[in-house]
Design a protein around this motif. Structure first.
Motif, PDB file in Angstrom:
ATOM      1  N   CYS A  46       0.847  -1.188   0.000  1.00 42.92           N
ATOM      2  CA  CYS A  46       0.000   0.000   0.000  1.00 42.92           C
ATOM      3  C   CYS A  46       0.884   1.240   0.000  1.00 42.92           C
ATOM      4  O   CYS A  46       2.105   1.157   0.139  1.00 42.92           O
ATOM      5  CB  CYS A  46      -0.933   0.013   1.217  1.00 42.92           C
ATOM      6  N   GLN A  47       0.238   2.374  -0.168  1.00 41.99           N
ATOM      7  CA  GLN A  47       0.973   3.630  -0.147  1.00 41.99           C
ATOM      8  C   GLN A  47       1.479   3.929   1.262  1.00 41.99           C
ATOM      9  O   GLN A  47       0.839   3.614   2.256  1.00 41.99           O
ATOM     10  CB  GLN A  47       0.080   4.775  -0.632  1.00 41.99           C
ATOM     11  N   LEU A  48       2.638   4.531   1.344  1.00 44.10           N
ATOM     12  CA  LEU A  48       3.270   4.874   2.623  1.00 44.10           C
ATOM     13  C   LEU A  48       3.531   6.365   2.661  1.00 44.10           C
ATOM     14  O   LEU A  48       4.101   6.929   1.724  1.00 44.10           O
ATOM     15  CB  LEU A  48       4.585   4.117   2.791  1.00 44.10           C
ATOM     16  N   GLN A  49       3.079   7.003   3.741  1.00 46.03           N
ATOM     17  CA  GLN A  49       3.395   8.414   3.957  1.00 46.03           C
ATOM     18  C   GLN A  49       4.516   8.491   4.982  1.00 46.03           C
ATOM     19  O   GLN A  49       4.402   7.933   6.079  1.00 46.03           O
ATOM     20  CB  GLN A  49       2.171   9.192   4.425  1.00 46.03           C
ATOM     21  N   CYS A  50       5.574   9.159   4.619  1.00 42.84           N
ATOM     22  CA  CYS A  50       6.778   9.171   5.445  1.00 42.84           C
ATOM     23  C   CYS A  50       7.201  10.605   5.700  1.00 42.84           C
ATOM     24  O   CYS A  50       7.264  11.427   4.789  1.00 42.84           O
ATOM     25  CB  CYS A  50       7.894   8.399   4.743  1.00 42.84           C
TER      26      CYS A  50
ATOM     27  N   GLN B 263      23.495  15.377  10.321  1.00 47.99           N
ATOM     28  CA  GLN B 263      24.251  15.589  11.548  1.00 47.99           C
ATOM     29  C   GLN B 263      23.380  16.094  12.690  1.00 47.99           C
ATOM     30  O   GLN B 263      23.873  16.332  13.787  1.00 47.99           O
ATOM     31  CB  GLN B 263      25.392  16.573  11.286  1.00 47.99           C
ATOM     32  N   SER B 264      22.072  16.276  12.427  1.00 53.39           N
ATOM     33  CA  SER B 264      21.142  16.758  13.451  1.00 53.39           C
ATOM     34  C   SER B 264      20.226  15.646  13.950  1.00 53.39           C
ATOM     35  O   SER B 264      19.053  15.876  14.231  1.00 53.39           O
ATOM     36  CB  SER B 264      20.305  17.923  12.897  1.00 53.39           C
ATOM     37  N   LYS B 265      20.767  14.432  14.035  1.00 51.62           N
ATOM     38  CA  LYS B 265      20.030  13.274  14.555  1.00 51.62           C
ATOM     39  C   LYS B 265      18.676  13.112  13.862  1.00 51.62           C
ATOM     40  O   LYS B 265      17.614  13.311  14.468  1.00 51.62           O
ATOM     41  CB  LYS B 265      19.839  13.399  16.070  1.00 51.62           C
ATOM     42  N   PRO B 266      18.648  12.770  12.586  1.00 47.26           N
ATOM     43  CA  PRO B 266      17.385  12.664  11.850  1.00 47.26           C
ATOM     44  C   PRO B 266      16.476  11.593  12.425  1.00 47.26           C
ATOM     45  O   PRO B 266      16.932  10.539  12.867  1.00 47.26           O
ATOM     46  CB  PRO B 266      17.840  12.321  10.429  1.00 47.26           C
ATOM     47  N   HIS B 267      15.169  11.871  12.393  1.00 41.16           N
ATOM     48  CA  HIS B 267      14.142  10.952  12.868  1.00 41.16           C
ATOM     49  C   HIS B 267      13.144  10.692  11.741  1.00 41.16           C
ATOM     50  O   HIS B 267      13.056  11.466  10.780  1.00 41.16           O
ATOM     51  CB  HIS B 267      13.415  11.525  14.087  1.00 41.16           C
ATOM     52  N   ILE B 268      12.383   9.624  11.896  1.00 41.64           N
ATOM     53  CA  ILE B 268      11.407   9.244  10.879  1.00 41.64           C
ATOM     54  C   ILE B 268      10.094   8.866  11.549  1.00 41.64           C
ATOM     55  O   ILE B 268      10.078   8.288  12.652  1.00 41.64           O
ATOM     56  CB  ILE B 268      11.940   8.069  10.018  1.00 41.64           C
ATOM     57  N   SER B 269       8.995   9.238  10.900  1.00 41.08           N
ATOM     58  CA  SER B 269       7.655   8.868  11.337  1.00 41.08           C
ATOM     59  C   SER B 269       6.878   8.380  10.123  1.00 41.08           C
ATOM     60  O   SER B 269       6.989   8.962   9.038  1.00 41.08           O
ATOM     61  CB  SER B 269       6.948  10.063  11.988  1.00 41.08           C
ATOM     62  N   LEU B 270       6.088   7.303  10.305  1.00 44.25           N
ATOM     63  CA  LEU B 270       5.409   6.655   9.184  1.00 44.25           C
ATOM     64  C   LEU B 270       3.902   6.613   9.409  1.00 44.25           C
ATOM     65  O   LEU B 270       3.419   6.624  10.540  1.00 44.25           O
ATOM     66  CB  LEU B 270       5.940   5.229   8.991  1.00 44.25           C
TER      67      LEU B 270
ATOM     68  N   TYR C 134      -4.559   4.650   9.404  1.00 37.91           N
ATOM     69  CA  TYR C 134      -3.868   4.609  10.692  1.00 37.91           C
ATOM     70  C   TYR C 134      -3.263   5.970  11.008  1.00 37.91           C
ATOM     71  O   TYR C 134      -3.049   6.806  10.122  1.00 37.91           O
ATOM     72  CB  TYR C 134      -2.768   3.543  10.683  1.00 37.91           C
ATOM     73  N   ASN C 135      -2.980   6.181  12.286  1.00 35.04           N
ATOM     74  CA  ASN C 135      -2.355   7.418  12.721  1.00 35.04           C
ATOM     75  C   ASN C 135      -0.848   7.363  12.501  1.00 35.04           C
ATOM     76  O   ASN C 135      -0.283   6.312  12.188  1.00 35.04           O
ATOM     77  CB  ASN C 135      -2.645   7.664  14.210  1.00 35.04           C
ATOM     78  N   TRP C 136      -0.221   8.505  12.704  1.00 36.75           N
ATOM     79  CA  TRP C 136       1.228   8.572  12.576  1.00 36.75           C
ATOM     80  C   TRP C 136       1.907   7.754  13.666  1.00 36.75           C
ATOM     81  O   TRP C 136       1.448   7.709  14.805  1.00 36.75           O
ATOM     82  CB  TRP C 136       1.711  10.022  12.671  1.00 36.75           C
TER      83      TRP C 136
END
Length: 323
Positions: A240-244, A295-302, A307-309
């Motif tokens: 399915c499609q993924l929002q990132c 270098q700024s500690k990257p984060h990810i949310s999916l 569904y919610n984030w």
């Protein structure tokens, strides 16, 4: 061992092209770490073969390099050499096709159109055109002796339901050295483009103030390829499609009341994370992110449809030999 400041040019016909920099040409996790360090148990055991850290190592070293060259001729010099390459192929009728081109090619592996400017210590900067995402651009033979490349990009609105538009103001990055260090060599560097602050109406657009790129320079038998790549890639293998959404940690000293990054959320361990780029990735496709500082500690949310984030998770290389 010699102090860097004591290294001199052979004579006045030579010039320095850059300042001293750490040699990052080693294989990450094999010969060096991400900062160019190689390790040994004792300084006396260092040799030409470089290796990564092992348990018990207490000594490390890294190489510093600087590029020099003979002063290039002027563009108006009728005796200056012009380097060209040709490729011979056959068409479907078995006829030979000879393609003549420059020996330097720029490849855009990002999702952003990039303007390219080249220059040399002997002549001023020239705009050679725009390289579209997934496309390549050969530096014209007249300017193929360029020693520096500068990238440029325009701010663009990509808000769903709104007509896409681009700003007339172009942001440009730092100069990138595109002179190979050998007939067969590789070099890795980074480029940052400041395309200007976000406006209120574009606060949710999928661009940030700074664009970050990885620039990989490879030379194979004198043919140079400059590959411009995103700093983060996300591959969607779901059905399915993924929002990132990608974000970076905001340090405490940078939390001003009028911060333009309005989408602040509390990440793990109480960190404040600013979302910098949001993409929708179809199944089997790849999302390319350039609006995050690694270098700024990257984060990810999916998020997937219905569904919610998810909570924010720090992007970490789990394997020691991963790039």
């Amino acid at each position: 061992r010699m102090d860097r400041d004591r290294v001199m040019l052979p004579d006045n016909n030579w010039i320095w092209l850059n300042d001293w920099r750490v040699d990052l040409s080693g294989s990450y996790g094999d010969s060096t770490d991400c900062d160019g360090w190689e390790y040994e148990a004792d300084f006396e055991t260092f040799n030409r073969k470089r290796r990564f850290y092992k348990r018990g190592d207490c000594c490390r070293r890294r190489r510093w390099t600087r590029t020099r060259m003979i002063r290039p001729p002027l563009l108006t010099d009728p005796h200056r050499p012009l380097r060209i390459v040709w490729e011979t192929t056959k068409d479907m009728n078995e006829n030979y096709v000879i393609t003549v081109k420059s020996h330097v090619t720029i490849h855009n592996d990002t999702s952003t159109p990039l303007s390219c400017f080249v220059s040399s210590p002997s002549w001023d900067e020239v705009n050679i055109g725009v390289v579209q995402p997934g496309d390549c651009l050969g530096i014209p033979v007249r300017y193929a002796s360029a020693t520096y490349l500068r990238l440029g990009a325009r701010k663009q609105s990509n808000i769903p339901g709104r007509e896409s538009r681009r700003s007339d103001t172009m942001g440009t990055g730092n100069k990138i050295l595109i002179v190979p260090t050998g007939h067969n060599s590789n070099m890795l560097t980074r480029s940052i483009i400041d395309i200007g602050p976000r406006s209120d109406e574009d606060s949710t657009a999928n661009w940030g103030r700074l664009k970050h790129f990885v620039v990989f320079l490879s030379c194979n038998r004198g043919i140079v390829a400059v590959k411009i790549q995103p700093v983060v890639r996300v591959i969607n293998l779901l059905p399915c499609q993924l929002q990132c959404e990608i974000g970076e940690v905001i340090p405490s000293w940078d939390e001003s009341p009028g911060d333009a990054r309005k989408r602040l959320v509390i990440g793990p361990k109480g960190r404040k994370v600013a979302a910098t780029e949001n993409l929708k990735i179809d199944s089997g496709k790849e999302g390319k992110y350039t609006s995050v500082n690694v270098q700024s500690k990257p984060h990810i949310s999916l998020r997937v449809p219905g569904y919610n984030w998810s909570s924010w998770h720090k992007i970490v290389n789990r394997k020691s030999n991963s790039n």
